[in-house]
Design a protein around this motif. Structure first.
Motif, short mmCIF file in Angstrom:
data_model
loop_
_atom_site.label_atom_id
_atom_site.label_comp_id
_atom_site.label_asym_id
_atom_site.label_seq_id
_atom_site.Cartn_x
_atom_site.Cartn_y
_atom_site.Cartn_z
N ALA A 1 25.28 59.66 -8.97
CA ALA A 1 25.74 60.00 -10.31
C ALA A 1 26.97 60.89 -10.27
O ALA A 1 27.91 60.73 -11.05
CB ALA A 1 24.62 60.69 -11.09
N LYS A 2 26.98 61.82 -9.32
CA LYS A 2 28.10 62.74 -9.17
C LYS A 2 29.36 62.02 -8.71
O LYS A 2 30.47 62.34 -9.16
CB LYS A 2 27.74 63.82 -8.17
CG LYS A 2 28.84 64.84 -7.91
CD LYS A 2 28.42 65.85 -6.87
CE LYS A 2 29.53 66.84 -6.56
NZ LYS A 2 29.14 67.81 -5.50
N CYS B 1 30.04 58.55 -8.81
CA CYS B 1 30.43 57.29 -9.47
C CYS B 1 31.78 57.48 -10.17
O CYS B 1 31.94 58.41 -10.98
CB CYS B 1 29.38 56.87 -10.49
SG CYS B 1 29.85 55.38 -11.43
N PRO B 2 32.77 56.64 -9.89
CA PRO B 2 34.11 56.82 -10.47
C PRO B 2 34.18 56.68 -11.98
O PRO B 2 35.11 57.18 -12.61
CB PRO B 2 34.94 55.72 -9.79
CG PRO B 2 34.17 55.33 -8.58
CD PRO B 2 32.73 55.52 -8.94
N VAL B 3 33.18 56.00 -12.57
CA VAL B 3 33.26 55.72 -14.00
C VAL B 3 32.07 56.25 -14.79
O VAL B 3 31.90 55.92 -15.95
CB VAL B 3 33.42 54.20 -14.26
CG1 VAL B 3 34.76 53.70 -13.73
CG2 VAL B 3 32.27 53.41 -13.63
N GLY B 4 31.23 57.05 -14.16
CA GLY B 4 30.10 57.65 -14.86
C GLY B 4 29.06 56.64 -15.30
O GLY B 4 28.44 56.80 -16.36
N ALA B 5 28.82 55.62 -14.48
CA ALA B 5 27.87 54.58 -14.84
C ALA B 5 26.43 54.92 -14.47
O ALA B 5 25.51 54.16 -14.79
CB ALA B 5 28.26 53.25 -14.19
N ILE B 6 26.24 56.05 -13.79
CA ILE B 6 24.90 56.46 -13.38
C ILE B 6 24.57 57.78 -14.09
O ILE B 6 25.25 58.79 -13.86
CB ILE B 6 24.80 56.62 -11.86
CG1 ILE B 6 25.17 55.29 -11.17
CG2 ILE B 6 23.40 57.07 -11.44
CD1 ILE B 6 25.29 55.40 -9.67
N PRO B 7 23.56 57.82 -14.94
CA PRO B 7 23.24 59.04 -15.69
C PRO B 7 22.82 60.18 -14.76
O PRO B 7 21.99 59.99 -13.87
CB PRO B 7 22.06 58.61 -16.58
CG PRO B 7 22.11 57.11 -16.61
CD PRO B 7 22.67 56.69 -15.28
N ALA B 8 23.38 61.35 -14.99
CA ALA B 8 23.04 62.51 -14.17
C ALA B 8 21.58 62.90 -14.33
O ALA B 8 20.95 63.40 -13.39
CB ALA B 8 23.93 63.69 -14.54
#
Length: 254
Positions: A190-191, A193-200
């Motif tokens: 999540a940290k 991912c270049p596009v924020g596709a994985i929720p923190a």
């Protein structure tokens, strides 16, 4: 004068090829990571005497949209730009044209281009092991030739790069990484991912609308918990087998 290594390399393949060029061109460069979500790229303003080496992978014959968005925020101020397009042995199609247009709009002076081969980021059997020792020698030679062009003052000539306008349509890749039972929710993916596709707050999830199938999460997961569908991967490999087979060469455009 400063030399900048501006790079979008989610899984490291583009960086490996670009570093072979950059280290030969100028061992002391300043790295700017286009994969970073937290960087304010509008703060980057270059000088006319600077040299910016901009390296991106080709995704379906296009520049990754996240890289385009971040490059648009920079101010080139006529700094010389060397364009490096890295692809996994299929084709780069309109990647150069799109990258050149983006950099020109941002105020850079496009000086030279290099097409480099690297192991495919999804189907690793294609261009496996590349860039290899021969690629390293060739990319070092390209760096010398381009440096000589810049030093001779010929950099101001109009650079012609391959590609079509309008660019080919890119509909994305159906292969979206998902977390399995071995996911420990450490949050690294999540940290990074270049596009924020994985929720923190839920690292085992994937927002498939945001995901660009860059495979960074798979590459960096310390527990090998993220994978793509084996059936879809096999089908995609068969589809690309003919196009990605054979030995493709690196190219230089000056």
């Amino acid at each position: 004068m400063s030399v900048y290594n501006i790079i979008f390399s989610p899984t490291g393949g583009t960086k490996k090829a670009a570093d072979l060029f950059v280290n030969s061109f100028c061992p002391e460069s300043i790295c700017i990571d286009l994969c970073s979500q937290s960087t304010d790229f509008s703060l980057f303003s270059f000088h006319a005497e600077d040299i910016c080496i901009v390296s991106v992978p080709s995704y379906g014959g296009r520049v990754p949209a996240a890289a385009i968005e971040r490059l648009h925020k920079m101010r080139g101020n006529k700094a010389a730009a060397i364009l490096i397009v890295v692809y996994g042995n299929r084709a780069y199609e309109d990647t150069f044209a799109e990258l050149q247009d983006t950099l020109t709009d941002a105020g850079f002076s496009c000086t030279a281009g290099v097409a480099a081969i690297a192991e495919h980021s999804i189907m690793r059997q294609f261009a496996a092991g590349r860039p290899d020792d021969e690629d390293a020698k060739e990319l070092a030679g390209f760096a010398e030739a381009i440096r000589s062009k810049i030093e001779s003052g010929a950099a101001a000539t109009q650079l012609k790069l391959p590609g079509n306008r309008p660019y080919k349509e890119y509909g994305g890749v159906p292969l979206k990484p998902q977390a399995g039972k071995s996911c420990r929710q450490c949050g690294l993916c999540a940290k990074e991912c270049p596009v924020g596709a994985i929720p923190a707050d839920n690292p085992s999830g994937t927002d498939i609308k945001k995901c660009i199938s860059c495979m960074r999460c798979i590459a960096i997961c310390p527990h090998q918990a993220r994978t793509v569908s084996k059936a879809l991967l096999a089908a995609s490999s068969m589809k690309l087998k003919k196009a990605c087979s054979g030995y493709k060469k690196n190219e230089i455009f000056i």
